[in-house]
Each structure stands twice: as structure tokens, then as C-alpha cells.
Design an enzyme around this catalytic site. Structure first.
Site, PDB file in Angstrom:
ATOM      1  N   THR A 275       0.529  -1.126  -0.241  1.00 16.66           N
ATOM      2  CA  THR A 275       0.604  -0.392  -0.223  1.00 16.66           C
ATOM      3  C   THR A 275       1.027   0.970  -0.051  1.00 16.66           C
ATOM      4  O   THR A 275       0.709   1.990  -0.787  1.00 16.66           O
ATOM      5  CB  THR A 275      -1.216  -0.042   1.005  1.00 16.66           C
ATOM      6  OG1 THR A 275      -0.417  -0.049   2.153  1.00 16.66           O
ATOM      7  CG2 THR A 275      -1.863  -0.889   1.100  1.00 16.66           C
ATOM      8  N   PHE A 406      -8.355   4.836   4.081  1.00 14.80           N
ATOM      9  CA  PHE A 406      -7.923   4.378   4.775  1.00 14.80           C
ATOM     10  C   PHE A 406      -9.467   3.383   5.411  1.00 14.80           C
ATOM     11  O   PHE A 406      -8.990   3.504   6.695  1.00 14.80           O
ATOM     12  CB  PHE A 406      -7.176   4.802   5.939  1.00 14.80           C
ATOM     13  CG  PHE A 406      -6.090   5.660   5.600  1.00 14.80           C
ATOM     14  CD1 PHE A 406      -4.676   5.080   5.425  1.00 14.80           C
ATOM     15  CD2 PHE A 406      -5.273   7.256   5.010  1.00 14.80           C
ATOM     16  CE1 PHE A 406      -3.690   5.533   4.405  1.00 14.80           C
ATOM     17  CE2 PHE A 406      -4.690   7.803   4.706  1.00 14.80           C
ATOM     18  CZ  PHE A 406      -3.180   6.611   4.510  1.00 14.80           C
ATOM     19  N   CYS A 413      -7.544   1.819   8.839  1.00 14.71           N
ATOM     20  CA  CYS A 413      -6.555   1.235   9.563  1.00 14.71           C
ATOM     21  C   CYS A 413      -5.503   1.947  10.133  1.00 14.71           C
ATOM     22  O   CYS A 413      -5.710   3.125  10.768  1.00 14.71           O
ATOM     23  CB  CYS A 413      -5.528   1.831   7.692  1.00 14.71           C
ATOM     24  SG  CYS A 413      -3.856   1.427   7.338  1.00 14.71           S
TER      25      CYS A 413
HETATM   26  C1  HEM Z   1      -0.377   3.812   2.677  1.00 10.84           C
HETATM   27  C2  HEM Z   1      -0.877   2.852   3.233  1.00 10.84           C
HETATM   28  C3  HEM Z   1      -1.959   2.317   2.982  1.00 10.84           C
HETATM   29  C4  HEM Z   1      -3.762   2.890   2.477  1.00 10.84           C
HETATM   30  C5  HEM Z   1      -4.073   3.267   1.653  1.00 10.84           C
HETATM   31  C6  HEM Z   1      -3.789   1.671   4.074  1.00 10.84           C
HETATM   32  C7  HEM Z   1      -5.542   1.450   3.376  1.00 10.84           C
HETATM   33  C8  HEM Z   1      -6.304   0.311   4.296  1.00 10.84           C
HETATM   34  C9  HEM Z   1      -7.616   0.149   4.333  1.00 10.84           C
HETATM   35  C10 HEM Z   1      -9.095   0.405   2.912  1.00 10.84           C
HETATM   36  C11 HEM Z   1      -7.514  -0.332   5.009  1.00 10.84           C
HETATM   37  C12 HEM Z   1      -9.547  -0.999   5.840  1.00 10.84           C
HETATM   38  C13 HEM Z   1      -9.411  -2.174   5.151  1.00 10.84           C
HETATM   39  C14 HEM Z   1     -10.729  -2.487   4.684  1.00 10.84           C
HETATM   40  O1  HEM Z   1     -12.008  -2.086   5.207  1.00 10.84           O
HETATM   41  O2  HEM Z   1     -11.344  -3.806   4.708  1.00 10.84           O
HETATM   42  C15 HEM Z   1      -7.104  -0.898   6.063  1.00 10.84           C
HETATM   43  C16 HEM Z   1      -6.204  -2.314   7.072  1.00 10.84           C
HETATM   44  C17 HEM Z   1      -5.712  -1.910   8.089  1.00 10.84           C
HETATM   45  N1  HEM Z   1      -4.700  -1.130   7.739  1.00 10.84           N
HETATM   46 FE1  HEM Z   1      -3.727  -0.154   6.200  1.00 10.84          FE
HETATM   47  N2  HEM Z   1      -2.835   0.944   4.468  1.00 10.84           N
HETATM   48  C18 HEM Z   1      -1.730   1.400   4.529  1.00 10.84           C
HETATM   49  C19 HEM Z   1      -0.515   1.307   5.453  1.00 10.84           C
HETATM   50  C20 HEM Z   1      -0.850   0.455   6.666  1.00 10.84           C
HETATM   51  C21 HEM Z   1       0.298   0.287   7.086  1.00 10.84           C
HETATM   52  C22 HEM Z   1       2.006   0.647   6.794  1.00 10.84           C
HETATM   53  C23 HEM Z   1      -0.175  -1.019   8.174  1.00 10.84           C
HETATM   54  C24 HEM Z   1       1.002  -1.859   9.432  1.00 10.84           C
HETATM   55  C25 HEM Z   1       2.238  -1.665   9.512  1.00 10.84           C
HETATM   56  C26 HEM Z   1      -1.232  -1.031   7.828  1.00 10.84           C
HETATM   57  C27 HEM Z   1      -2.003  -2.190   9.110  1.00 10.84           C
HETATM   58  C28 HEM Z   1      -3.733  -2.429   8.628  1.00 10.84           C
HETATM   59  C29 HEM Z   1      -4.087  -3.359   9.012  1.00 10.84           C
HETATM   60  C30 HEM Z   1      -3.841  -4.016  10.601  1.00 10.84           C
HETATM   61  C31 HEM Z   1      -4.988  -3.045   8.837  1.00 10.84           C
HETATM   62  C32 HEM Z   1      -6.921  -3.811  10.048  1.00 10.84           C
HETATM   63  C33 HEM Z   1      -7.074  -3.132  10.638  1.00 10.84           C
HETATM   64  C34 HEM Z   1      -8.812  -3.294  11.299  1.00 10.84           C
HETATM   65  O3  HEM Z   1      -9.893  -3.443  10.741  1.00 10.84           O
HETATM   66  O4  HEM Z   1      -8.625  -3.252  12.855  1.00 10.84           O
HETATM   67  N3  HEM Z   1      -1.809  -0.146   6.597  1.00 10.84           N
HETATM   68  N4  HEM Z   1      -5.669  -0.218   5.066  1.00 10.84           N
END
Ligand code: HEM
Ligand SMILES: Cc1cc2nc3c(=O)[nH]c(=O)nc-3n(C[C@H](O)[C@H](O)[C@H](O)COP(=O)(O)O)c2cc1C
Length: 670
Positions: A275, A406, A413
Site C-alpha cells: 500500500t 484508509f 487502517c
Molecule cells: C498508504 C498506505 C496504506 C493504505 C492506503 C491502507 C489502507 C487500508 C484500508 C483501506 C484498510 C481498511 C480495509 C477494510 O476495511 O477492509 C486498512 C486496514 C488495515 N491496515 Fe492499512 N493501509 C496502509 C498502510 C498500512 C500500514 C503501513 C500498516 C501496518 C504497518 C497497515 C495495517 C493495516 C491493518 C492492520 C488494517 C486492519 C485494521 C482493522 O481492521 O482493525 N496499513 N488499511
């Protein structure tokens, strides 16, 4: 031949017998296909996936309604469900009702919080330096595969900050074997569509995937076991693994087990690296296509980082890259690396002012790519790249839930702050050193896997000449000024005016500031009590003053303020707080634009609505920019007014040696 539309009036593209719309969707680029369909069919349409409907929504009014977490929740289906083969019940792929989701969410808020980010900063610089050093050593004609290098950067960063592991991607030709296995597994997952006989022709791939998953699990399990062997080391470490091994869920008192920790690590590697690398790659593309924006970006970096490429950027300097942050946010708008997310209604629902019926459990996809181009929000030319869309004023004016790269609410996220800091730092360090050359005149071609990123994007770079970046002669914010020798403050004679200092805090920022305010008030002769907001439900004092400092979490209060906020929302008499005098300071982060400062704002509004008197206007601290600096401005001004309000007659003079505590003048009236 089109059959009767079962979800009428929700539009549907023409279907085929039995398979419905299943085979009409471009399997190599489904999101881009859906985005085109949204243009044709409008803000909501549905597809028949062999009998199961998927409702695709992209109009901001509808998305706004669907963002109500009391009515809709994340759903883990389709490709995301299959990602459980690697991510198990880690945060990303767990259902909200699974016990491990809330347990891990509570424990992981701390290692993903603002304070923790500061401790990862040196590791982020370490890896970003490896990237720029690699680029510095290239020959003039060497091409850079942007996505490859950005993936190396983001993978190595999460490895180092997450569990002190060095993938050393800049020292190898191919990716680390772990990444090879991860990418191969994700490819297999994305190719699987649940079609008849698929098992047969994918047999070989599935076998390889089994081996890959076993290899990844073994590697991560060994890292965890190694840490467990040396219990003392766990306490010394400041990475995410240490936080997971020691963290306790406040609401259950439980810890994460090692299998779940493994799944969280796999998850960070899945969710965290592609991402952020997609974001950085798309941003570089946008800068190359907009020389005027690139020029402003150079100006900002030169201004903030200064000309000395050997000085490591500080955490504070990165937070001052506000235009770079606007650029990154605009790139997230046009090319959201996670282009869609799934939710479903918790009960039978109707949305769109009663127009569209959705049955409980219906699979709804929020199509972020199309939401981010809704002309009713982004104007008649939504495809234009314009960082001014994310100026403070533009963000404040925009309807909430119009920008969702996010995800939503509590399932949004958790790595957002991590990604934005890492990306701003890396981009800053690149721009400080290099001219970017678009020798291919590349045109954006997005490859879709679990994420979206440019395919075949190559650039060349040249070092910038010193005179090009010397314009400002030095950074505006030098590296942190270093600790000052502590001096003993002189205590005022006690006048014992009561002062209650209350905080709502999950990760300690608000609590720490509250403690400092309490210390300072005590030194200035107040009779101080310090506590959490929940300790004072139903008992705000009528005498003296109340100072409140509180954070927000996805628009909800921190754990130790939830009862207090609920109480304020109850049906209280109009004059419930007639004799209460108060001031509120909010700790927030404007990355959460839709719910920025929502809880402190609510507290302030409710107190005032019920006849309490604000002795000073509410202050806002933004962790995205300079929360500490904003607090330092707000507090002395609030304290001065409070002193007058309480008619305290100071005859107190400080000596020159008095430490001004937190760079604030004690509340002496001059
Ligand atoms: C530009 C970078 C990033 C974008 C655009 C992004 C985008 C997203 C999105 C859209 C979700 C929600 C997904 C859903 O609803 O199914 C999400 C969840 C998550 N992201 Fe990111 N992410 C990014 C970077 C990161 C980074 C750097 C990490 C960890 C080091 C991370 C860890 C997570 C985790 C663990 C979730 C699940 C959270 C939960 O449901 O409790 N993400 N991300
Ligand atoms: C998961 C998460 C969600 C957040 N949601 C919001 C929000 O809705 N509004 C806001 O202004 N700040 C939000 N923030 C920022 C925090 O409120 C901010 O970092 C604050 O300083 C944290 O205070 P604390 O350390 O005392 O808990 C969020 C931070 C995290 C980690």
C-alpha cells in the site's frame, strides 16, 4: 439477455444466464472496470455473482450513510476471506465480532500511536538512507524501477519497526524469500474466484501456496520464539513485536497468543508494504507530470530539511512537510492503493432517503476510486491532480466521508500514521537529493493485485546541485534542541483555588499533557486534583476550575472518557453545570478529517449548552502537524485568563533560574 432486476431500483449491468455478471468483469483489472461502470450506472449499482449480489456504492451521500457503524460493519468476504490463509485472524482479516479483533485492536493502538511513531522515526530514516544511497550510486543511464524500490523501502521499514528484522532488500537482486512467498500466495488468492473445476486447474498453484504459507509461518514463528527465549530483551525493545508480546487488553485483561502475534506480523507485511509503496510510486508519477507542484514540493523540502544532505531529518521536520502531505493525500485520492472495502448491513436497511433496500448481510463494496471522483464533491474536473484539495480550508469545507483511502471507523487502517510519516520522510529525502527524470514519458498503467500500483514505471535521477537547494541556507526547524538541564521551579504560596484537571486518553498523550498542566497549576498554588474523565461522571465541581484534555478515536472517546461522554449526552437539565468554569484542549489528528477533534468539541458544546462557562476558547492540537507546539501556545494564554478569572492576586516573582516548565511562563499576572 438481461433477466429481471432483483434489486430494482438499484441498476445492474446486463447479465448472462447462470453466471450473472461473474464472467463479464475484467479479471485482470476488476476495480478499473467497476470504476467505469460507476460512471455509466451511477452512485450505486449491483452485480450478480452467480446468485450472490454485490452492491457497489460510490456516491458520497450514500457512502456517508454507509459509514454509520451502528448500522453497517466491515465484512470479510471474497478475496479478503481467502487472505486469511496468510493473515488468519490478524486485524485485517478478522471479523469484528471475533474476540481476537478487539483484543488486538486495543493492544495495537499503542504501538501504532503518535508517541510510538516518534520512536520508529530513526529506523525509518535508516531504511530511507539505504534507498537514497542506492540511487546516489547509480550511473547516469541506470533506470530505477520505482515500484520495486518503493516496495523494498516499505518492506524493510515495516520489518525493522515491526520486529527488528532486516530484510536487506537494497542489498539483494531479488526480493527476500519471504516476500517471494507472500507475493506468490497473494497472486494465487487473487486468481481464485470460486468457479466450478477451479480446484483442478489450480492444483499446482495451491500446493505451492501451502508450502509458501508454511515457510512464512515458520520464519515468523522463529522470530517470536527467539524473542521469547530472551525475556529481558522484550522489555528493552521498542518495536511492535515487543508491544504485542507484553501488551494487555484493558477490557479483558488478556494478552495475544503467539499464533495470533504471527498472524499480526504477516498482516503488517501484507497490509503495510504494498500500500505505502503504491502511494509513493503514484506520488512520484504525479510530481513528474506536474512541474509546478514539483517545484513547490522542492521549495518546501529545501525550506524544512535545508541543504545539508548529511543531516538526518528529525521527526518534527517531517511533520512540517505540510505541502508534501497534501500531495500524498491527493495521490491517495486519485490512486487509492486499497481501492475498495467491503461492508454489510447489521439488519435489513434502507438507504438513499428510503429508495434502496438492502437486506441484512448484503455484500456492499465501497468503490473508493469512484467515490474520490464524485463531481458533487470534487468539482467538474475530478481527475485533475490538485494538492489544494487538501489545504486546511478545503479539508474543513468538504463533506465528511468523501475521502476514504484508509477505510472506515474502527475498522479503518491502524497503520495510517505510520504510512503517512514513512511516505513523507522518504519523499522528502528523495526530493532533497534528486532531480527526477521521466525518460520514458510514462503514462499511468495500474496493475491490480490485492492493491493497485503503477506497472512498468521507470525513472532516472540526477543529484541536485548544492546551489539548487541552498536557497534557504538552513532548515527552519533544526534538529531538536536537545534536553535542557532541569531546574527546580519555585513554588508559589498556596491560595488553594480548586483546579480539577481531567483527561481522556488511550495512548498517554492527553494524560501526559494533563499531568504537566496539573504540576504547573500546583506550583502556582492551586489545590489540584488530576483524574480521568470517567472518574468524574456526575460530579463536576461547582467551585474553582476544570481543565479538560481529551483525544478522539474514530470519532469515539478514549476508553477512560466513554462514560463521561455518554453522561454528557444524556438528557441533562439546561442548567446542569451552571457554576462550572472550564477550558478544553483537544488532542487530535487531522488525518481523521471527518472526526477531527470530535470528542473534545462535543464535550465543549455539551458543557456550554448546559450553562457551564468556558473561561477560554477550546484549543486544538494536531498530531499530524505540531501538537506540542499548539499546546504550548494555548496553555499559557488559557492560564493567564484563568488567573484573572479566579481573581488570584499574585505577588510572586520568579527568579531567572526558574525552569519555565514546558516552555510556558507560569501563570503570573503582570
Ligand atoms: C498508504 C498506505 C496504506 C493504505 C492506503 C491502507 C489502507 C487500508 C484500508 C483501506 C484498510 C481498511 C480495509 C477494510 O476495511 O477492509 C486498512 C486496514 C488495515 N491496515 Fe492499512 N493501509 C496502509 C498502510 C498500512 C500500514 C503501513 C500498516 C501496518 C504497518 C497497515 C495495517 C493495516 C491493518 C492492520 C488494517 C486492519 C485494521 C482493522 O481492521 O482493525 N496499513 N488499511
Ligand atoms: C486509531 C486512531 C483513531 C483516531 N481517530 C481520531 C479521530 O477520529 N479524530 C481525531 O481528531 N484524532 C484521531 N486520532 C488521533 C488521536 O486522537 C491523537 O493521536 C491523540 O493525540 C491521541 O491521544 P492519546 O495518546 O492521549 O490517546 C486517532 C488516532 C488513532 C491511532
Amino acid at each position: 439477455m438481461s433477466s429481471k432486476n432483483r434489486l430494482d431500483p438499484i441498476p445492474q449491468p446486463p447479465t448472462k444466464p447462470v453466471v450473472g455478471n461473474m464472467l463479464s468483469l475484467d479479471s485482470a483489472a476488476p476495480v478499473q472496470h467497476l470504476t467505469r461502470l460507476a460512471k455509466e450506472l451511477g452512485p450505486i449499482f449491483w452485480l450478480d455473482m452467480m446468485g450472490s449480489p454485490i452492491v457497489v456504492v460510490s456516491g458520497h451521500d450514500l457512502v456517508d450513510e454507509l459509514s454509520d457503524e451502528k448500522r453497517f460493519d466491515k465484512t470479510v468476504r471474497g478475496a479478503l476471506r481467502r487472505v486469511r490463509a496468510v493473515g488468519g485472524d490478524g486485524l485485517f482479516t478478522a471479523d469484528t465480532r471475533e474476540p481476537n479483533w478487539s483484543k488486538a485492536h486495543n493492544i495495537l493502538l499503542q504501538p501504532f500511536g503518535n508517541r510510538a511513531m516518534q520512536s520508529y522515526h530513526p529506523s525509518m530514516v535508516d531504511i530511507a538512507e539505504q534507498l537514497v544511497q542506492k540511487w546516489e550510486r547509480l550511473n547516469a543511464d541506470d533506470e530505477i524501477d520505482v515500484v520495486h524500490d518503493m516496495t523494498a523501502l516499505t518492506l524493510d521499514t515495516i520489518g525493522l519497526c515491526g520486529f527488528e528484522y532486516r530484510f536487506n532488500s537494497f542489498y539483494r537482486r531479488d526480493y527476500h524469500p519471504f516476500v517471494e512467498s507472500l507475493v506468490r500466495s497473494l497472486e494465487t488468492i487473487m486468481m481464485t474466484r470460486g468457479l466450478p473445476f477451479e480446484q483442478v486447474w489450480m492444483q499446482k498453484r495451491r500446493k505451492t501456496m501451502g508450502e509458501d504459507v508454511a515457510f512464512m509461518n515458520k520464519m515468523v514463528d522463529e522470530i517470536i520464539a527467539e524473542r521469547r527465549k530472551n525475556a529481558d530483551a522484550i522489555d528493552d525493545k521498542k518495536d511492535m513485536l515487543a508491544a504485542m508480546m507484553t501488551g494487555v487488553d484493558r477490557s479483558t485483561g488478556e494478552q495475544l497468543d503467539d499464533v495470533n502475534i504471527r498472524y499480526q506480523i504477516n498482516t503488517f507485511l501484507i497490509a503495510g508494504h504494498e500500500t505505502t509503496s503504491g502511494l509513493l510510486s503514484c506520488t512520484i508519477y504525479a510530481l513528474l507530470k506536474h512541474p509546478d507542484i514539483l517545484k513547490k514540493a522542492y521549495d518546501e523540502v529545501d525550506h524544512v530539511f535545508g541543504p545539508d544532505v548529511n543531516a538526518k531529518p528529525t521527526y518534527q521536520q517531517v511533520t512540517q512537510l505540510t505541502y508534501i502531505t497534501q500531495i500524498l493525500k491527493e495521490a491517495l485520492r486519485l490512486w487509492p492503493p486499497a481501492p475498495a472495502y467491503g461492508i454489510s448491513p447489521l439488519a435489513d436497511e434502507t438507504i438513499g432517503s428510503g429508495k434502496y433496500k438492502l437486506r441484512k448481510g448484503t455484500f456492499i463494496t465501497i468503490l473508493v476510486t469512484a467515490l474520490h471522483r464524485d463531481p458533487s464533491v470534487w468539482g467538474p474536473n475530478p481527475d485533475a491532480f490538485d494538492p489544494e484539495n487538501f489545504s486546511r480550508e478545503a479539508e474543513a469545507k468538504r463533506p465528511i466521508n468523501a475521502w476514504k483511502p484508509f477505510g472506515n471507523g474502527q475498522r479503518a487502517c491502524i497503520g495510517r500514521g505510520f504510512a503517512m510519516h514513512e511516505a513523507a520522510l522518504a519523499l522528502g529525502m528523495i526530493l532533497q537529493r534528486f532531480k527526477l527524470i521521466d525518460h520514458q514519458r510514462y503514462q499511468m498503467h495500474l496493475k491490480e493485485t490485492l492493491t493497485m500500483k503503477p506497472e512498468g514505471f521507470k525513472i532516472k535521477v540526477r543529484p541536485r546541485a548544492d546551489r539548487e537547494r541552498g536557497a534557504y541556507g538552513g532548515p527552519v526547524a533544526a534538529a531538536s534542541s536537545g534536553p535542557r538541564a532541569p531546574r527546580q521551579p519555585t513554588t508559589r504560596p498556596g491560595h488553594n483555588t480548586p483546579m480539577l484537571v481531567l483527561y481522556g486518553s488511550n495512548l498517554g498523550t492527553a494524560e501526559e499533557l494533563a499531568t504537566r498542566m496539573a504540576d504547573l497549576a500546583e506550583i502556582n498554588g492551586f489545590a489540584v486534583h488530576l483524574g480521568s474523565l470517567d472518574d468524574y461522571v456526575g460530579k463536576l465541581p461547582q467551585e474553582g476550575g476544570v481543565l479538560i484534555i481529551c483525544a478522539s478515536y474514530n470519532g469515539a472517546p478514549p476508553d477512560n472518557a466513554s462514560q463521561f461522554v455518554k453522561w454528557l449526552g444524556d438528557d441533562l437539565p439546561k442548567d446542569a453545570f451552571a457554576n462550572v468554569r472550564y477550558a478544553v484542549f483537544g488532542c487530535g489528528n487531522s488525518d481523521w478529517a471527518a472526526t477531527y477533534q470530535s470528542v473534545p468539541r462535543f464535550i465543549d458544546e455539551q458543557l456550554s449548552r448546559h450553562s457551564a462557562r468556558a473561561i477560554y476558547p477550546r484549543g486544538e492540537g494536531d498530531a499530524r502537524s505540531d501538537l506540542d507546539g499548539q499546546f504550548q501556545k494555548w496553555f499559557p494564554a488559557a492560564a493567564q485568563v484563568a488567573t484573572k478569572e479566579f481573581g488570584i492576586d499574585w505577588n510572586f516573582t520568579r527568579t531567572a533560574e526558574d525552569d519555565p516548565l514546558y516552555a510556558i511562563e507560569p501563570v503570573a499576572v503582570t
